[in-house]
Design a protein around this motif. Sequence first.
Motif, mmCIF file in Angstrom:
data_model
loop_
_atom_site.group_PDB
_atom_site.id
_atom_site.type_symbol
_atom_site.label_atom_id
_atom_site.label_comp_id
_atom_site.label_asym_id
_atom_site.label_seq_id
_atom_site.Cartn_x
_atom_site.Cartn_y
_atom_site.Cartn_z
ATOM 1 N N HIS A 247 0.725 -0.886 -0.104
ATOM 2 C CA HIS A 247 -0.135 -0.326 0.015
ATOM 3 C C HIS A 247 0.972 1.270 -0.110
ATOM 4 O O HIS A 247 2.010 1.196 0.946
ATOM 5 C CB HIS A 247 -0.815 -0.135 1.210
ATOM 6 C CG HIS A 247 -1.893 0.884 1.276
ATOM 7 N ND1 HIS A 247 -1.686 2.506 2.085
ATOM 8 C CD2 HIS A 247 -3.286 0.781 0.536
ATOM 9 C CE1 HIS A 247 -2.690 3.341 1.433
ATOM 10 N NE2 HIS A 247 -3.434 1.809 0.925
ATOM 11 N N ARG B 219 0.614 -2.018 11.601
ATOM 12 C CA ARG B 219 1.268 -1.131 9.753
ATOM 13 C C ARG B 219 1.225 -0.093 10.598
ATOM 14 O O ARG B 219 0.155 1.268 10.915
ATOM 15 C CB ARG B 219 0.620 -1.379 8.904
ATOM 16 C CG ARG B 219 0.152 -3.284 8.336
ATOM 17 C CD ARG B 219 -0.936 -3.443 7.240
ATOM 18 N NE ARG B 219 -1.808 -2.957 7.907
ATOM 19 C CZ ARG B 219 -3.003 -2.352 7.707
ATOM 20 N NH1 ARG B 219 -2.853 -1.534 6.319
ATOM 21 N NH2 ARG B 219 -3.830 -2.529 8.110
ATOM 22 N N GLU C 64 1.104 0.545 18.654
ATOM 23 C CA GLU C 64 -0.603 0.998 17.573
ATOM 24 C C GLU C 64 -0.166 2.523 17.428
ATOM 25 O O GLU C 64 -1.192 3.153 16.329
ATOM 26 C CB GLU C 64 -1.372 0.433 18.472
ATOM 27 C CG GLU C 64 -1.285 -0.850 18.210
ATOM 28 C CD GLU C 64 -0.714 -2.103 19.353
ATOM 29 O OE1 GLU C 64 -1.253 -2.926 19.523
ATOM 30 O OE2 GLU C 64 -0.108 -1.075 19.833
ATOM 31 N N LEU D 142 -2.336 2.088 11.296
ATOM 32 C CA LEU D 142 -3.293 1.761 9.635
ATOM 33 C C LEU D 142 -4.516 0.381 10.402
ATOM 34 O O LEU D 142 -5.139 0.584 9.918
ATOM 35 C CB LEU D 142 -2.855 1.692 8.602
ATOM 36 C CG LEU D 142 -1.616 2.294 8.028
ATOM 37 C CD1 LEU D 142 -0.805 1.901 6.741
ATOM 38 C CD2 LEU D 142 -2.639 3.424 7.679
ATOM 39 N N GLY D 143 -3.625 -0.426 11.048
ATOM 40 C CA GLY D 143 -3.764 -1.491 11.331
ATOM 41 C C GLY D 143 -3.063 -2.962 11.128
ATOM 42 O O GLY D 143 -2.063 -2.357 11.579
ATOM 43 N N TYR D 144 -3.615 -3.695 11.600
ATOM 44 C CA TYR D 144 -2.857 -4.807 11.766
ATOM 45 C C TYR D 144 -2.290 -5.743 10.862
ATOM 46 O O TYR D 144 -2.736 -5.687 9.444
ATOM 47 C CB TYR D 144 -3.002 -5.822 12.913
ATOM 48 C CG TYR D 144 -3.476 -5.477 14.208
ATOM 49 C CD1 TYR D 144 -1.940 -4.832 14.932
ATOM 50 C CD2 TYR D 144 -4.602 -5.583 14.893
ATOM 51 C CE1 TYR D 144 -1.587 -4.911 16.277
ATOM 52 C CE2 TYR D 144 -4.572 -5.069 15.963
ATOM 53 C CZ TYR D 144 -3.134 -4.610 16.680
ATOM 54 O OH TYR D 144 -3.429 -4.071 18.108
ATOM 55 N N ASP E 225 -1.687 -8.891 3.530
ATOM 56 C CA ASP E 225 -2.099 -7.705 4.108
ATOM 57 C C ASP E 225 -1.258 -6.252 4.492
ATOM 58 O O ASP E 225 -1.915 -5.420 4.952
ATOM 59 C CB ASP E 225 -2.303 -7.970 6.478
ATOM 60 C CG ASP E 225 -3.393 -8.664 6.744
ATOM 61 O OD1 ASP E 225 -4.727 -9.287 5.500
ATOM 62 O OD2 ASP E 225 -2.792 -9.900 7.523
ATOM 63 N N LEU F 37 -3.209 -3.256 2.339
ATOM 64 C CA LEU F 37 -4.293 -2.680 3.268
ATOM 65 C C LEU F 37 -4.497 -1.570 3.327
ATOM 66 O O LEU F 37 -3.621 -0.806 3.779
ATOM 67 C CB LEU F 37 -4.900 -3.692 4.265
ATOM 68 C CG LEU F 37 -5.415 -4.715 4.345
ATOM 69 C CD1 LEU F 37 -6.054 -5.335 5.608
ATOM 70 C CD2 LEU F 37 -6.334 -5.011 3.257
ATOM 71 N N ARG G 201 -6.023 2.240 5.533
ATOM 72 C CA ARG G 201 -6.592 2.587 6.663
ATOM 73 C C ARG G 201 -7.902 1.400 6.961
ATOM 74 O O ARG G 201 -8.817 1.459 6.806
ATOM 75 C CB ARG G 201 -6.745 3.529 7.329
ATOM 76 C CG ARG G 201 -7.306 4.237 8.721
ATOM 77 C CD ARG G 201 -7.303 5.303 8.813
ATOM 78 N NE ARG G 201 -5.995 6.462 9.052
ATOM 79 C CZ ARG G 201 -5.370 6.073 9.857
ATOM 80 N NH1 ARG G 201 -5.875 5.143 10.838
ATOM 81 N NH2 ARG G 201 -3.973 6.307 10.298
ATOM 82 N N THR G 202 -7.533 0.319 8.414
ATOM 83 C CA THR G 202 -9.066 -0.295 8.676
ATOM 84 C C THR G 202 -9.046 -0.166 10.391
ATOM 85 O O THR G 202 -9.707 -0.551 10.867
ATOM 86 C CB THR G 202 -8.354 -2.179 9.158
ATOM 87 O OG1 THR G 202 -7.265 -2.133 9.567
ATOM 88 C CG2 THR G 202 -7.912 -2.083 7.787
ATOM 89 N N THR G 203 -8.353 0.779 10.572
ATOM 90 C CA THR G 203 -8.477 1.169 12.294
ATOM 91 C C THR G 203 -8.230 2.861 12.583
ATOM 92 O O THR G 203 -7.768 3.595 12.196
ATOM 93 C CB THR G 203 -7.370 0.949 12.918
ATOM 94 O OG1 THR G 203 -7.667 -0.705 12.769
ATOM 95 C CG2 THR G 203 -7.602 0.887 14.762
ATOM 96 N N ASP G 204 -9.363 3.935 12.929
ATOM 97 C CA ASP G 204 -10.190 5.285 13.038
ATOM 98 C C ASP G 204 -9.633 5.647 14.066
ATOM 99 O O ASP G 204 -8.842 6.458 14.939
ATOM 100 C CB ASP G 204 -11.153 5.528 12.691
ATOM 101 C CG ASP G 204 -11.388 5.259 11.357
ATOM 102 O OD1 ASP G 204 -10.097 5.124 10.528
ATOM 103 O OD2 ASP G 204 -12.721 4.272 10.781
#
Length: 850
Positions: free
Chosen positions: A132, A152, A286, A340-342, A348, A351, A353-356
């Motif tokens: 990404h 990430r 994180e 961004l996320g794990y 993966d 990917l 952003r999967t976490t805000d």
Amino acid sequence: MLTPSDLLPDVPGATSARFATRLAAHGDRTALVTADGELSYRRLAEKVTRTAARLGGRRRLVLLAATHTTDVLVTYLAALSAGHPVLLVPGDNAAAVRSLTAAYDPDIVVSTDTSGGLRLDERRAVSAHDLHPDLALLLSTSGSTGSPKLVRLSYDNLQANAESIADYLGIREDDRAATTLPLHYCYGLSVVNSHLLRGAGLVLTDRSVADAGFWDLFRAARATTFAAVPYTFDLLDRIGFADLPLPHLRYITQAGGRLAPDRVAHYAELGRREGWDLYVMYGQTEATARMAYLPPHLAATRPEAIGVPVPGGSFQLEPHPDWPDEDTGELVFSGPNVMLGYAERPADLALGRTTDALRTGDIARRAPDGLYEIVGRSSRFAKIAGLRIDPERVESLLRRRGHSALCAGGDDVLLVAVTGPADADTIRRTVTGEYGLPPRAVAVHVLPELPRLATGKPDYQAVRRLGGDAGPPPEAPADLRRLYARILDRPDVTEDDSFVSLGGDSLSYVEMSLNLEETLGHLPPDWHTTPIRDLRRPEPPAPSRKRALETGIALRAAAIVLIVGSHIHVIYVKGGAHLLLALAGYNLARFHLTPSAERRERVRHGLRSIARIVLPSLAWIALVVPLTDDYGLSNLFLLHSVLGPHDSETAMHFWFIEALTYILVGTIALLGLRAVDRAERRFPFALPMSIAALGLVTRYDLPGLQDLGHVPSAVVIFWLFALGWAAAKADSTRQRVLVTVVALATIPGFFPGEPFRDAVVAAGFVLLVWVRRLPSRGWINSAAGVLASSSLYIYLTHWQIYPLIDDFSGWLALLASLLFGIGYATLANRGMRWAAGVRKRRSGVSCGHA
């Protein structure tokens, strides 16, 4: 001029961390300080550009085995600035490198070879992965071994967090931070990023804070800050950090787990006195390192708080059913530094952003003053010694080894309950070896059966109630408290006290050290300044009769035997009394001049030590004056050195007692002055060296002194006392060399026509400075301890004992003198303890009537 970002391919959305691409803007300022020299930002930028070119223009996944070397740091910055995502792994953990290489199949693997050079293994020219555009960095969630679950982080995450940290710490261009934490650990990496952002310097070293060489480099580099996790402060206590002269230290940061509030308050107060700040912080990988900080002016008054959100971030408290109190809930963090996320597999990496918002797993409350406090955890993860540990994985590990176990954790210790038959030491070593925890952080309890709830589920609250005793040593802290209370006659001993804080001095030091060694099986380094709670028996060693004896104790014991033996003329080695004087200065600095002691406390302890010398001396002299014509009233009041008669050899018998008393009174009076107290705290080594230099005026009988008439011995010899004081405060090789050179230059010739006597004093002083312990045996330790602790009383009484026997046998006279002095020491110590008890009881009665 070509820059690393010019090499970045034309990928939509591709970006880079600006702190890594704008290094050249800081010009010739110092970027890195190493043991080999300095590197400017301009030269660092050139190295980064060349390495970026070597990594190529096509984005590839770079696995970097991180160590504290210039080449590794350059590679990290080059990859970031040229857009290559970096997977950071611990460079000293080959298993983690292999595990993550197998799990994520990196395109380039960069590691350090056996010669210390950088090895770059290009496994393919074009990446095998869909990367990404925002992906900049991959870090382990725990900073430990090769778990495939990674955090990430984006370029914006890194830049935002660096700016936030630099903002609230107020990082300046002239700051220099020592790399006390690993680069693969998010906290250690954030120190690098935030300082490079501001054009500040990095002192690049892999030395531990427990290593004297670290502090030599820290001072030489004029470093202003270092980062610490809770365990770091244990190491700082052991090395006597409070006594280290660090003139350029501006602040210390702490994160990586909860530091006990009393420790926060202690170090905050120490910083206030010494002129530096303590920043207590809270974070997670994180969040790209940090989410909250406690303003340093609140550290002493609100040490239990994590503080306020970092600039750009915010907290929310999400209600939790197990924590219904108002203004309490699970702590949720939002900000530009949230990951961004794990990633758990190579796919993966594509990917976005999967976490805000980051659910921290911690239960917090917002206090009325606006500060946040952590009060519990909503998950079972524990952060111990800076590592996030999953107790379920520990249970699985032990299950694979054939043990049925339940594990629970807090911020300080991992609690392990196992069913028998099982060996607690074996299980502790298994857990510490797998997770890299120190033995003190794992408490193993062998139980008949594991605690269960009525439903049959594990009762983890019961496991937590087992407490934090890490495989109980036979001596509980309570036993040590009783030992300290008995020897120091202090009924108010707590686990937070140390020998020094309880007012221990050179007379009680020997007895305490021998009893402590017998109790613990060894004598911990710097035990006299170590809190009782931190004194524990180590892993049981192989049976051996070999022991170690502190050099100071050995020298005191040897000196008193030489003194008495030379007076009886059975030993023809002189110089013991003058060596004892240097030891007195050494012990004054060790026991009374700790930075943690307030000025009035120093004076009070000093006066108590003087009383322990003067009162038994006056009692003995008062006893013998009526029985002999050798002494007069001037001896009774310890004034013979001043009043004379100066032609009487017998009246000079107590010259050492007088000289030591005068010197101690003058020193304590001097240190009672506010200006001198401040000078000693700021220049703990330079002050006694300056006093020693003044003492050389009388040592060399410079012109003009002859006109003053008789000069007391204390005035002539106090330079030796000052050199002993300086020796105790010499905390670097350079300072130890300096005080040794001065001693070796000034001692010879002090005894005209007696070079061997000079040599005895000089050799003893050198041994004191450079050798902390001598090989010994148990019986030698016991004998030396008794002689050393009784040395003052042996000196005081031997003048009256040996003449009764030496006509019959000089050696028997020596033995009788030593034994009588030991007996008088026992009697005097009991008398002083009895008197202290009477005073306390009277004080208690007075308070009761009041």
